[in-house]
Design an enzyme around this catalytic site. Structure first.
Site, PDB file in Angstrom:
ATOM      1  N   THR A   1     -27.556  58.283  -4.063  1.00 47.99           N
ATOM      2  CA  THR A   1     -28.134  57.351  -2.833  1.00 47.99           C
ATOM      3  C   THR A   1     -28.713  56.497  -3.208  1.00 47.99           C
ATOM      4  O   THR A   1     -29.957  56.138  -3.869  1.00 47.99           O
ATOM      5  CB  THR A   1     -29.139  58.659  -1.781  1.00 47.99           C
TER       6      THR A   1
ATOM      7  N   GLU B   1     -23.464  59.204  -6.851  1.00 49.30           N
ATOM      8  CA  GLU B   1     -24.792  58.529  -8.019  1.00 49.30           C
ATOM      9  C   GLU B   1     -26.234  58.166  -7.932  1.00 49.30           C
ATOM     10  O   GLU B   1     -26.254  57.283  -8.316  1.00 49.30           O
ATOM     11  CB  GLU B   1     -23.798  57.205  -8.974  1.00 49.30           C
TER      12      GLU B   1
ATOM     13  N   HIS C   1     -12.671  39.583  11.213  1.00 49.81           N
ATOM     14  CA  HIS C   1     -10.648  40.375  11.905  1.00 49.81           C
ATOM     15  C   HIS C   1     -10.499  40.798  13.056  1.00 49.81           C
ATOM     16  O   HIS C   1     -10.157  40.968  13.824  1.00 49.81           O
ATOM     17  CB  HIS C   1     -10.001  41.716  11.147  1.00 49.81           C
TER      18      HIS C   1
ATOM     19  N   ARG D   1      -6.473  32.616  11.524  1.00 46.69           N
ATOM     20  CA  ARG D   1      -6.267  32.622  13.251  1.00 46.69           C
ATOM     21  C   ARG D   1      -6.691  31.824  14.330  1.00 46.69           C
ATOM     22  O   ARG D   1      -7.592  31.213  13.725  1.00 46.69           O
ATOM     23  CB  ARG D   1      -6.968  34.333  12.888  1.00 46.69           C
TER      24      ARG D   1
ATOM     25  N   THR E   1     -15.182  64.245  -8.399  1.00 47.36           N
ATOM     26  CA  THR E   1     -14.849  62.490  -8.168  1.00 47.36           C
ATOM     27  C   THR E   1     -13.403  63.204  -9.196  1.00 47.36           C
ATOM     28  O   THR E   1     -13.619  63.571 -10.567  1.00 47.36           O
ATOM     29  CB  THR E   1     -15.452  61.537  -8.814  1.00 47.36           C
TER      30      THR E   1
ATOM     31  N   GLY F   1     -27.636  68.236  -4.602  1.00 56.17           N
ATOM     32  CA  GLY F   1     -27.762  67.012  -4.339  1.00 56.17           C
ATOM     33  C   GLY F   1     -28.343  66.119  -5.078  1.00 56.17           C
ATOM     34  O   GLY F   1     -28.701  65.712  -6.375  1.00 56.17           O
TER      35      GLY F   1
ATOM     36  N   GLY G   1     -10.341  43.262  16.452  1.00 59.84           N
ATOM     37  CA  GLY G   1      -9.956  43.962  16.619  1.00 59.84           C
ATOM     38  C   GLY G   1      -8.175  44.702  15.661  1.00 59.84           C
ATOM     39  O   GLY G   1      -8.359  45.747  15.386  1.00 59.84           O
TER      40      GLY G   1
ATOM     41  N   THR H   1     -22.732  67.968  -8.863  1.00 65.50           N
ATOM     42  CA  THR H   1     -23.368  68.520  -7.636  1.00 65.50           C
ATOM     43  C   THR H   1     -22.907  70.034  -6.531  1.00 65.50           C
ATOM     44  O   THR H   1     -22.518  70.254  -7.534  1.00 65.50           O
ATOM     45  CB  THR H   1     -23.031  67.422  -6.145  1.00 65.50           C
TER      46      THR H   1
ATOM     47  N   PHE I   1     -17.921  68.152  -4.506  1.00 59.07           N
ATOM     48  CA  PHE I   1     -17.690  66.616  -4.845  1.00 59.07           C
ATOM     49  C   PHE I   1     -17.414  65.967  -5.720  1.00 59.07           C
ATOM     50  O   PHE I   1     -17.697  65.621  -6.454  1.00 59.07           O
ATOM     51  CB  PHE I   1     -18.818  66.138  -4.167  1.00 59.07           C
TER      52      PHE I   1
HETATM   53  C1  LIG Z   1     -16.473  60.428  -2.198  1.00 65.47           C
HETATM   54  C2  LIG Z   1     -17.956  61.601  -2.843  1.00 65.47           C
HETATM   55  C3  LIG Z   1     -17.800  61.907  -4.838  1.00 65.47           C
HETATM   56  C4  LIG Z   1     -18.804  62.168  -5.641  1.00 65.47           C
HETATM   57  N1  LIG Z   1     -18.195  62.348  -6.816  1.00 65.47           N
HETATM   58  C5  LIG Z   1     -19.547  63.188  -7.585  1.00 65.47           C
HETATM   59  C6  LIG Z   1     -18.698  63.722  -8.729  1.00 65.47           C
HETATM   60  O1  LIG Z   1     -17.783  63.027  -9.515  1.00 65.47           O
HETATM   61  N2  LIG Z   1     -19.864  64.429  -9.601  1.00 65.47           N
HETATM   62  C7  LIG Z   1     -21.030  64.952  -9.251  1.00 65.47           C
HETATM   63  O2  LIG Z   1     -21.897  65.737  -9.546  1.00 65.47           O
HETATM   64  N3  LIG Z   1     -21.189  64.591  -7.499  1.00 65.47           N
HETATM   65  C8  LIG Z   1     -20.464  63.216  -6.733  1.00 65.47           C
HETATM   66  N4  LIG Z   1     -20.469  63.538  -5.969  1.00 65.47           N
HETATM   67  C9  LIG Z   1     -22.150  63.906  -5.057  1.00 65.47           C
HETATM   68  C10 LIG Z   1     -23.239  62.717  -4.533  1.00 65.47           C
HETATM   69  O3  LIG Z   1     -23.498  62.689  -5.963  1.00 65.47           O
HETATM   70  C11 LIG Z   1     -23.722  63.248  -3.839  1.00 65.47           C
HETATM   71  O4  LIG Z   1     -23.375  63.618  -2.404  1.00 65.47           O
HETATM   72  C12 LIG Z   1     -25.288  62.467  -3.930  1.00 65.47           C
HETATM   73  O5  LIG Z   1     -25.918  62.825  -5.061  1.00 65.47           O
HETATM   74  C13 LIG Z   1     -26.037  63.136  -2.505  1.00 65.47           C
HETATM   75  O6  LIG Z   1     -26.653  64.324  -2.766  1.00 65.47           O
HETATM   76  P1  LIG Z   1     -26.357  65.294  -1.108  1.00 65.47           P
HETATM   77  O7  LIG Z   1     -25.118  64.897  -0.783  1.00 65.47           O
HETATM   78  O8  LIG Z   1     -26.644  66.847  -1.472  1.00 65.47           O
HETATM   79  O9  LIG Z   1     -27.290  64.571  -0.298  1.00 65.47           O
HETATM   80  P2  LIG Z   1     -28.931  65.487  -0.244  1.00 65.47           P
HETATM   81  O10 LIG Z   1     -29.006  65.472  -1.754  1.00 65.47           O
HETATM   82  O11 LIG Z   1     -28.767  66.435   0.702  1.00 65.47           O
HETATM   83  O12 LIG Z   1     -29.838  64.013   0.774  1.00 65.47           O
HETATM   84  C14 LIG Z   1     -29.470  63.896   2.243  1.00 65.47           C
HETATM   85  C15 LIG Z   1     -29.964  62.503   2.825  1.00 65.47           C
HETATM   86  O13 LIG Z   1     -31.205  62.792   2.650  1.00 65.47           O
HETATM   87  C16 LIG Z   1     -31.903  61.799   1.753  1.00 65.47           C
HETATM   88  N5  LIG Z   1     -33.006  62.096   0.635  1.00 65.47           N
HETATM   89  C17 LIG Z   1     -33.022  63.287  -0.076  1.00 65.47           C
HETATM   90  N6  LIG Z   1     -34.435  63.292  -0.826  1.00 65.47           N
HETATM   91  C18 LIG Z   1     -35.246  62.423  -0.264  1.00 65.47           C
HETATM   92  C19 LIG Z   1     -36.375  61.985  -1.028  1.00 65.47           C
HETATM   93  N7  LIG Z   1     -36.950  62.808  -1.636  1.00 65.47           N
HETATM   94  N8  LIG Z   1     -36.637  60.456  -0.067  1.00 65.47           N
HETATM   95  C20 LIG Z   1     -36.443  60.110   0.658  1.00 65.47           C
HETATM   96  N9  LIG Z   1     -34.953  60.804   1.361  1.00 65.47           N
HETATM   97  C21 LIG Z   1     -34.045  61.735   0.511  1.00 65.47           C
HETATM   98  C22 LIG Z   1     -30.668  61.583   0.506  1.00 65.47           C
HETATM   99  O14 LIG Z   1     -30.854  59.910   0.126  1.00 65.47           O
HETATM  100  C23 LIG Z   1     -29.444  61.316   1.907  1.00 65.47           C
HETATM  101  O15 LIG Z   1     -30.116  60.594   2.897  1.00 65.47           O
HETATM  102  C24 LIG Z   1     -19.557  62.671  -5.071  1.00 65.47           C
HETATM  103  C25 LIG Z   1     -19.545  62.662  -3.309  1.00 65.47           C
HETATM  104  C26 LIG Z   1     -19.391  61.816  -2.829  1.00 65.47           C
HETATM  105  C27 LIG Z   1     -18.942  61.617  -0.963  1.00 65.47           C
END
Ligand SMILES: Cc1cc2nc3c(=O)[nH]c(=O)nc-3n(C[C@H](O)[C@H](O)[C@H](O)COP(=O)(O)OP(=O)(O)OC[C@H]3O[C@@H](n4cnc5c(N)ncnc54)[C@H](O)[C@@H]3O)c2cc1C
Length: 382
Positions: free
Chosen positions: A365, A363, A338, A268, A158, A131, A340, A126, A156
């Site tokens: 959404t 991994e 649970h 409870r 991990t 993303g 409050g 990422t 991001f």
């Molecule tokens: C705690 C944490 C750990 C992570 N660890 C890693 C890691 O180890 N390595 C790594 O590389 N990444 C990691 N990530 C990143 C994670 O994989 C991304 O956040 C995720 O893939 C989504 O990308 P984005 O946040 O850019 O969201 P975006 O891609 O910008 O998406 C935003 C929203 O739009 C939606 N969306 C996007 N495109 C479409 C479409 N074509 N159709 C419909 N809806 C769509 C998405 O589903 C989402 O709801 C981590 C994130 C977090 C929060």
């Protein structure tokens, strides 16, 4: 199809549960509250094979089948999802691509330290602008003699703050990033590999999720995983495997939330009756247990598919989609049961609630999982 855990699976679950409850349980709440990585516990996990769960025995791993692997991730996540995440990313997203695409030289160089837990793995895909759609990768890999020079910023990541070995996604062709996409194995000690600040997250707080800056980071070209241009394939197939571990992680969180809710409902009292005597609460518990069982079946089906054939994309996406949304539903009901106290840090369910949410995001959404599943369905001949 029918999945019955074998004696071996039952014994494994029992042993991992005992380890998790004894060694991780006492610190699980503190490491979440303080957002600290429990090195003392991690050091105990190295000799017990946690860092080489499916790695071939020739490289010191436990070479487990996929259901065993899922059981380990589930049981650790039941106690601490942040440590479950550390293991999932290390085993599925960092070790797996080396085992699957690495040369013998790469395997010999990188796997033994990783399997011993001396070098924790990270997966850097990422970026601020990429993303869900990874095709526009901006991190640049420029060939210079026998090396590639990497420049870019990953976010991001991990295990980012504690990693020893990182799998880095970049492009060798700035004009056509997808065509030039490539995956590299990068040692943390490489000059120009800079770990940024830890993210201040809602959940998974004990995992040092961080940014990684690559500033003229010189990596030998022999560290490329797969051929030039295969980066997207390596990345996407690695994430297929990763999704099984995230489904297992979500299942573990949901299981913990259910167990706490069942026990709380029997302790409870309101209106001079135990909560468990109210049919509404019983309905919640019944729905939670059914949801969890359905998720477990989908997960084990995906594991069986992974062990028996090359293509398990649809099964992995369904397991990840269902288990992550199931964990959100179950932890939501756990907070509700649970009352409050569910919203207070005095009890564990608010942590499960925060941890569950992100399983729907990383991994791929839930929206991306639905894209994968529907693409597979539509490609099928009716
Ligand atoms: C705690 C944490 C750990 C992570 N660890 C890693 C890691 O180890 N390595 C790594 O590389 N990444 C990691 N990530 C990143 C994670 O994989 C991304 O956040 C995720 O893939 C989504 O990308 P984005 O946040 O850019 O969201 P975006 O891609 O910008 O998406 C935003 C929203 O739009 C939606 N969306 C996007 N495109 C479409 C479409 N074509 N159709 C419909 N809806 C769509 C998405 O589903 C989402 O709801 C981590 C994130 C977090 C929060």
């Amino acid at each position: 199809m029918f999945f019955n855990p074998t004696m071996k699976h039952k014994a494994l679950r029992k042993a991992v549960r005992m380890f998790a409850e004894t060694e991780i349980g006492p610190v699980a709440r503190t490491i979440d509250r303080e957002a600290s990585f429990p090195w003392e516990v991690i050091k105990k996990m190295g000799p017990l094979d946690f860092f080489g769960l499916q790695t071939p025995k020739t490289f010191g791993g436990a070479e487990m089948d996929s259901i065993s692997y899922a059981i380990v991730i589930e049981e650790i996540s039941r106690v601490s999802a942040a440590i479950g995440l550390c293991l999932a990313v290390h085993n599925s997203l960092s070790i797996h691509p080396i085992v699957r695409w690495g040369t013998e030289e790469q395997k010999r160089q990188f796997l033994p330290d990783m399997v011993r837990g001396e070098k924790i793995g990270a997966f850097c895909m990422t970026e601020a602008g990429i993303g869900s759609d990874v095709g526009g990768v901006e991190t640049n890999a420029t060939l210079d003699g026998n090396d590639y020079i990497l420049n870019g910023t990953k976010i991001f990541v991990t295990n980012g703050g504690v990693c020893g070995t990182a799998i880095v996604f970049a492009t060798t062709d700035y004009q056509n990033p997808r065509q030039g996409a490539a995956m590299f194995i990068v040692d943390r000690e490489t000059p120009g590999f800079i770990v940024g600040e830890k993210e201040d997250l809602c959940g998974m707080r004990a995992n040092p999720v961080s940014s990684i800056f690559l500033e003229n980071c010189r990596v030998p070209s022999r560290n490329m995983l797969g051929a030039p241009g295969e980066g997207v394939t390596v990345g996407m197939e690695t994430l297929n495997v990763g999704r099984i571990s995230i489904a297992a992680q979500a299942l573990g969180i949901a299981q913990a939330a259910f167990e706490d809710s069942l026990s709380y409902s029997k302790d409870r009292q309101q209106f001079h009756r135990y909560l468990s005597s109210f049919q509404t609460i019983r309905n919640y518990l019944a729905d939670m247990a059914t949801d969890i069982d359905a998720g477990r079946l989908l997960l084990y089906r995906a594991c069986a598919a992974q062990d028996s054939r090359n293509s398990f994309r649809e099964e992995a996406a369904m397991a990840k989609l269902f288990c992550s949304e199931m964990a959100r539903r179950v932890t939501d009901k756990a907070v509700q049961i649970h009352g409050g106290y569910g919203y207070s840090k005095e009890y564990g369910v608010e942590r499960y609630f925060r941890d569950a949410k992100v399983t729907e995001i990383y991994e791929g959404t839930s929206e991306v999982q639905r894209m994968i599943i529907s693409r597979e369905l539509l490609a099928r001949r009716v």
